[in-house]
Design an enzyme around this catalytic site. Structure first.
Site, PDB file in Angstrom:
ATOM      1  N   GLU A  19       0.828  -1.206   0.000  1.00  0.00           N
ATOM      2  CA  GLU A  19       0.000   0.000   0.000  1.00  0.00           C
ATOM      3  C   GLU A  19       0.863   1.257   0.000  1.00  0.00           C
ATOM      4  OE1 GLU A  19      -3.912  -1.887   2.218  1.00  0.00           O
ATOM      5  OE2 GLU A  19      -2.974  -0.093   3.062  1.00  0.00           O
ATOM      6  N   PHE A  38       2.400  -0.358  -6.561  1.00  0.00           N
ATOM      7  CA  PHE A  38       3.510  -1.171  -7.068  1.00  0.00           C
ATOM      8  C   PHE A  38       3.050  -2.589  -7.431  1.00  0.00           C
ATOM      9  CE2 PHE A  38       5.911   1.505  -3.743  1.00  0.00           C
ATOM     10  CZ  PHE A  38       6.001   2.590  -4.599  1.00  0.00           C
ATOM     11  N   GLU A  81       8.276 -16.577  -2.869  1.00  0.00           N
ATOM     12  CA  GLU A  81       8.526 -15.374  -3.647  1.00  0.00           C
ATOM     13  C   GLU A  81       9.974 -14.911  -3.520  1.00  0.00           C
ATOM     14  OE1 GLU A  81       7.079 -10.686  -4.025  1.00  0.00           O
ATOM     15  OE2 GLU A  81       6.020 -12.051  -2.677  1.00  0.00           O
ATOM     16  N   GLN A 124      30.779  -2.023 -16.930  1.00  0.00           N
ATOM     17  CA  GLN A 124      32.088  -1.367 -16.963  1.00  0.00           C
ATOM     18  C   GLN A 124      33.026  -2.057 -17.953  1.00  0.00           C
ATOM     19  OE1 GLN A 124      32.916   1.403 -15.375  1.00  0.00           O
ATOM     20  NE2 GLN A 124      35.079   1.472 -15.929  1.00  0.00           N
ATOM     21  N   GLY A 127       9.907  -7.344  -0.479  1.00  0.00           N
ATOM     22  CA  GLY A 127      10.568  -7.191   0.822  1.00  0.00           C
ATOM     23  C   GLY A 127      11.934  -6.567   0.629  1.00  0.00           C
ATOM     24  N   GLU A 145      16.508  -4.180   3.719  1.00  0.00           N
ATOM     25  CA  GLU A 145      16.516  -3.755   5.119  1.00  0.00           C
ATOM     26  C   GLU A 145      15.543  -4.587   5.953  1.00  0.00           C
ATOM     27  OE1 GLU A 145      18.406  -0.966   2.631  1.00  0.00           O
ATOM     28  OE2 GLU A 145      16.361  -1.744   2.467  1.00  0.00           O
TER      29      GLU A 145
END
Length: 388
Positions: free
Chosen positions: A129, A158, A243, A337, A365, A368
């Site tokens: 949400e 999202f 997931e 690179q 998730g 953090e």
């Protein structure tokens, strides 16, 4: 591939699926990346080939195969360089359809799961949400029961497949006074009055539609409740293990693709009289990158095996996503690179791959949040148990 995990049947499936992707999907990727819309015909082709039923029971049109067919499904889609397309496919099959497979009634499975397997219906999972982010228990959306229906109000954001899907798997609070035990899950028809969707513009994953959804007094039939009322939070947590492992697998696969592409480029690119793969500094960089990919891949395979055997791998899946997505971002950065100026050009794959990969440590998730989940388990001896 390691014969410890993959049989001849697995590898035959890999070869045929890879051929399918390059014939049916790759020619359309650039268009879908530009328009942000994956045309419906490809969903039906996936369904006709059985790709949406890999883990679904045969009774509902699926193939009921072991988890390593899913691993192959994920890996090969990462290697066509459109994480947005891949996300749309696996979000349908392993986010929306997982809840139908595990919690839906027989009637609901007949109505939604079977056409999901055939590619005739597309699903999305609506949990996050605008004000909640990773705080699932803090969601504000409500579904209050009135007679033989629930009245849904709130918003989600999202959401992969959030704009063009045919049905929504929605989590909302049926008891707003209870933070954890008050959440329930429903399947909701897209055409139900009161649902509106806004397409979001993203840094990467351009081919997939990502939506913000609003629910204004949406009436949900009581029979559209999935599982038991008030069990939504443990259902969600239980499926997060799958997931997060899937996102870990996606990460090692796209990093592997990046390394393989960089090696091929270095073999063909000549500077100072020799190909780039002859310069020790670059060779050693590749050695380090390949080692990190292999370490994550083998760990992810081992966790997939345990999950396939029925072990609840919430800690290990969290570790998989945490480290694999970090590794992928760093390996792809280094691969870009190695291409020099060409790595920064849109006609080469690394620019898109770098943008697409960056969502890994955020979606499903954040890193953090995962660190705190892992810390609770390894420091505080917290135990998480499956809901079913």
């Amino acid at each position: 591939m390691s014969s410890i995990y993959f049989t001849e049947e697995h590898e035959a499936f890999r070869a045929s699926f890879k051929e399918f992707l390059h014939k049916e999907v790759v020619p359309h990727i650039e268009k879908w990346e530009k328009t942000g819309t994956i045309e419906r015909f490809i969903w039906k082709k996936f369904g006709d080939m059985g790709y949406f039923g890999l883990s679904t029971p045969e009774a509902y049109g699926g193939l009921d195969l072991d988890l390593f067919y899913t691993i192959i499904f994920l890996e090969e889609m990462q290697k066509i360089n459109s994480c947005g397309f891949a996300a749309a496919m696996w979000a349908h099959e392993y986010l929306a359809m997982t809840h139908l497979n595990k919690e839906a009634s027989e009637e609901t499975k007949q109505k939604y799961l079977i056409p999901s397997v055939t590619g005739d219906k597309i699903g999305c999972l609506c949990i996050t949400e605008p004000f909640g982010g990773s705080d699932v228990a803090g969601m504000r959306s409500t579904a209050i029961k009135q007679g033989d229906k629930y009245i849904l109000n709130g918003s989600k954001t999202f959401i992969t497949n959030g704009v063009y899907s045919d049905y929504l798997i929605v989590a909302a609070k049926t008891d707003p006074s209870d933070k954890y035990k008050g959440i329930s899950i429903f399947v909701v028809d897209r055409e139900t009055q009161g649902i509106s969707a806004t397409k979001l513009d993203k840094l990467g994953w351009k081919a997939s539609d990502t939506g913000e959804l609003a629910f204004d007094n949406v009436e949900i039939p009581a029979e559209n409740l999935l599982g038991e009322e008030g069990k939504g939070f443990p259902y969600i947590m239980q499926h997060f293990a799958l997931e997060r492992l899937l996102m870990g697998v996606n990460a090692h696969a796209r990093a592997e693709y990046a390394v393989d592409y960089a090696i091929k480029y270095m073999q063909e690119r000549v500077a100072f009289g020799k190909s780039l793969d002859r310069f020790q500094a670059l060779r050693h960089k590749i050695a380090e990158m390949a080692s990190r990919v292999d370490m994550c891949r083998e760990y992810n395979y081992s966790i997939a095996k345990r999950l396939d055997l029925g072990t609840y791998v919430v800690k290990e899946a969290s570790m998989s996503k945490l480290l694999s997505t970090k590794m992928a971002d760093e390996v792809i950065y280094d691969a870009l690179q190695l291409l020099g100026g060409y790595g920064y050009m849109e006609e080469y794959p690394m620019a898109r791959l770098l943008r697409d990969s960056r969502l890994g440590p955020i979606g499903g998730g954040t890193s953090e949040i995962l660190k705190e989940i892992i810390a609770k388990m390894v420091i505080d001896n917290k135990e998480y148990k499956p809901a079913t």
